[in-house]
Scaffold this motif. Structure first.
Motif, PDB file in Angstrom:
ATOM      1  N   ILE A   1       9.768   6.290   3.711  1.00  0.00           N
ATOM      2  CA  ILE A   1       9.402   7.596   3.196  1.00  0.00           C
ATOM      3  C   ILE A   1       8.719   7.406   1.858  1.00  0.00           C
ATOM      4  N   LYS A   2       7.539   7.982   1.686  1.00  0.00           N
ATOM      5  CA  LYS A   2       6.764   7.780   0.473  1.00  0.00           C
ATOM      6  C   LYS A   2       7.336   8.581  -0.687  1.00  0.00           C
ATOM      7  N   SER A   3       7.194   8.045  -1.893  1.00  0.00           N
ATOM      8  CA  SER A   3       7.593   8.741  -3.100  1.00  0.00           C
ATOM      9  C   SER A   3       6.428   9.606  -3.548  1.00  0.00           C
ATOM     10  N   ASP A   4       6.705  10.805  -3.957  1.00  0.00           N
ATOM     11  CA  ASP A   4       5.660  11.706  -4.399  1.00  0.00           C
ATOM     12  C   ASP A   4       6.306  13.057  -4.595  1.00  0.00           C
ATOM     13  N   LYS A   5       5.507  14.028  -4.974  1.00  0.00           N
ATOM     14  CA  LYS A   5       5.994  15.386  -4.902  1.00  0.00           C
ATOM     15  C   LYS A   5       6.112  15.723  -3.422  1.00  0.00           C
TER      16      LYS A   5
ATOM     17  N   ARG B   1       0.835  -1.198   0.000  1.00  0.00           N
ATOM     18  CA  ARG B   1       0.000   0.000   0.000  1.00  0.00           C
ATOM     19  C   ARG B   1       0.869   1.248   0.000  1.00  0.00           C
ATOM     20  N   GLY B   2       0.319   2.318  -0.568  1.00  0.00           N
ATOM     21  CA  GLY B   2       0.958   3.623  -0.573  1.00  0.00           C
ATOM     22  C   GLY B   2      -0.041   4.661  -0.129  1.00  0.00           C
ATOM     23  N   LYS B   3       0.314   5.916  -0.333  1.00  0.00           N
ATOM     24  CA  LYS B   3      -0.546   6.999   0.122  1.00  0.00           C
ATOM     25  C   LYS B   3      -1.880   7.017  -0.629  1.00  0.00           C
ATOM     26  N   PHE B   4      -1.837   6.698  -1.933  1.00  0.00           N
ATOM     27  CA  PHE B   4      -3.051   6.779  -2.740  1.00  0.00           C
ATOM     28  C   PHE B   4      -3.378   5.468  -3.455  1.00  0.00           C
ATOM     29  N   ALA B   5      -2.685   4.394  -3.128  1.00  0.00           N
ATOM     30  CA  ALA B   5      -2.902   3.134  -3.841  1.00  0.00           C
ATOM     31  C   ALA B   5      -2.728   1.950  -2.909  1.00  0.00           C
TER      32      ALA B   5
ATOM     33  N   GLU C   1     -12.113   5.208  -8.431  1.00  0.00           N
ATOM     34  CA  GLU C   1     -10.801   4.552  -8.519  1.00  0.00           C
ATOM     35  C   GLU C   1     -10.534   4.008  -9.922  1.00  0.00           C
ATOM     36  N   PHE C   2      -9.257   3.844 -10.201  1.00  0.00           N
ATOM     37  CA  PHE C   2      -8.809   3.014 -11.320  1.00  0.00           C
ATOM     38  C   PHE C   2      -8.192   1.755 -10.723  1.00  0.00           C
ATOM     39  N   ILE C   3      -8.363   0.628 -11.407  1.00  0.00           N
ATOM     40  CA  ILE C   3      -7.763  -0.629 -10.962  1.00  0.00           C
ATOM     41  C   ILE C   3      -6.916  -1.177 -12.100  1.00  0.00           C
TER      42      ILE C   3
ATOM     43  N   LYS D   1      -3.783  -3.268  -8.630  1.00  0.00           N
ATOM     44  CA  LYS D   1      -3.369  -1.996  -8.043  1.00  0.00           C
ATOM     45  C   LYS D   1      -4.523  -1.013  -8.135  1.00  0.00           C
ATOM     46  N   THR D   2      -5.103  -0.695  -6.989  1.00  0.00           N
ATOM     47  CA  THR D   2      -6.234   0.219  -6.916  1.00  0.00           C
ATOM     48  C   THR D   2      -5.729   1.616  -6.576  1.00  0.00           C
ATOM     49  N   ILE D   3      -6.031   2.585  -7.447  1.00  0.00           N
ATOM     50  CA  ILE D   3      -5.513   3.945  -7.286  1.00  0.00           C
ATOM     51  C   ILE D   3      -6.677   4.925  -7.169  1.00  0.00           C
ATOM     52  N   LYS D   4      -6.670   5.733  -6.141  1.00  0.00           N
ATOM     53  CA  LYS D   4      -7.713   6.737  -5.952  1.00  0.00           C
ATOM     54  C   LYS D   4      -7.596   7.832  -7.007  1.00  0.00           C
TER      55      LYS D   4
END
Length: 330
Positions: free
Chosen positions: A314-318, A40-44, A104-106, A61-64
């Protein structure tokens, strides 16, 4: 609707001719999906699922769609298009199908049974330089294929490298193209993206991103795999940023006493602060360290992983960036 600035660096229907087939039926019609995600990640979130007819396993992979109250559908579609563009590479994870719900997209991705490369760093077993060489060679092959399309991954790290089978037998699959960008000739792209330990100096200095940005991350990855330690890690993110932009690259004997000189030279060719001075993928694959198939007796020193592990979550992102002026080189 996304504006032109938001679409900068993204693959869209205007610059990517590949069609995207998106299904809207519930995935439960076709797959048995495990309730608990294995990643899991911040948005997926990623769950194992099994196709009801073929019994084949996939990673769903479910992405908000919405992030920080903003529609991010254009970014998800970019990731989908990158996966379609690179579908012929054996070193990049394969996209099987795409589903969409109102929120979501899956993405139905191939299941890499060996899991993340990160798991190898989390175990107490030693890893030989020979195995590290094989992993890095395959990572470079994956990135080289990506770079053929002028796409920079921008988040190369052990969590985004999957193994097709349990280590050391498995081959690698590069994954997670959520913050990747296509680089267009004549158009400069500046973004603060990536994972702190692996981010290149030009990102921190808000200079143009290039394909060479990925090469820095490959250098960091190689250093970590060979030593179990991040070369520029500090006690804080701020200290890490300062080390990346100004700190010396060192190979302490307690970490590298059994690592070959060819491996250290390979890293030095990549961890060059001027992007124009870094070797590219083609040069990497011709480097003596990657072309040498001789098995060495040296192994990674995993007793120094605590420092690295403190950063791996540490999460990857902007990410928000406040850099002390002493960290910026002129």
């Amino acid at each position: 609707m996304a504006n032109d600035q938001q679409l900068k660096g993204l693959l869209t229907q205007d610059n990517c001719a590949l069609s995207v087939d998106i299904k809207t039926e519930p995935i439960s019609h076709y797959y048995d999906v495990q309730t608990r995600p294995f990643a899991r990640g911040k948005f997926a979130q990623v769950r194992r699922c099994v196709h009801k007819e073929t019994s084949r396993s996939y990673a769903a992979k479910t992405i908000k769609k919405r992030r920080r109250a903003t529609d991010a559908s254009h970014e998800i579609m970019h990731e989908i298009r990158v996966l379609l563009t690179t579908s012929q590479s054996p070193r990049i994870v394969t996209l099987h199908e795409v589903y969409e719900t109102p929120t979501e997209f899956i993405l139905m991705l191939e299941m890499a049974e060996g899991g993340e490369l990160q798991r190898i760093l989390d175990e107490d077993d030693s890893v030989t330089e020979h195995h590290c060489r094989r992993i890095v060679r395959q990572v470079v092959e994956a990135v080289q294929y990506l770079h053929r399309f002028n796409i920079a991954h921008l988040d190369i790290k052990p969590q985004n490298i999957l193994l097709t089978n349990p280590f050391p037998a498995g081959d690698i699959k590069l994954c997670d193209f959520g913050i990747s960008r296509i680089l267009t000739k004549g158009a400069e792209l500046r973004e603060i993206v990536g994972t702190p330990d692996y981010v290149a100096p030009e990102i921190l200095q808000y200079e143009p991103i290039s394909l060479a940005t990925d090469m820095w991350s490959i250098g960091i990855l190689t250093y970590v795999l060979l030593s179990g330690h991040s070369p520029f890690a500090g006690d804080t993110k701020q200290e890490t940023y300062c080390n990346i932009t100004n700190g010396p690259l060192e190979f302490p004997s307690y970490l590298f006493n059994q690592v070959s000189e060819e491996a250290k030279d390979f890293i030095q060719q990549l961890l060059v602060r001027d992007p124009n001075g870094r070797v590219n993928c083609h040069d990497c694959l011709k480097h003596e360290w990657l072309t040498n198939n001789t098995e060495t007796n040296g192994s990674i020193n995993l007793s120094f992983l605590d420092v690295y592990r403190s950063y791996r979550c540490i999460k990857s992102d902007k990410f928000d960036l406040i850099i002390d002026e002493n960290c910026i080189t002129n």
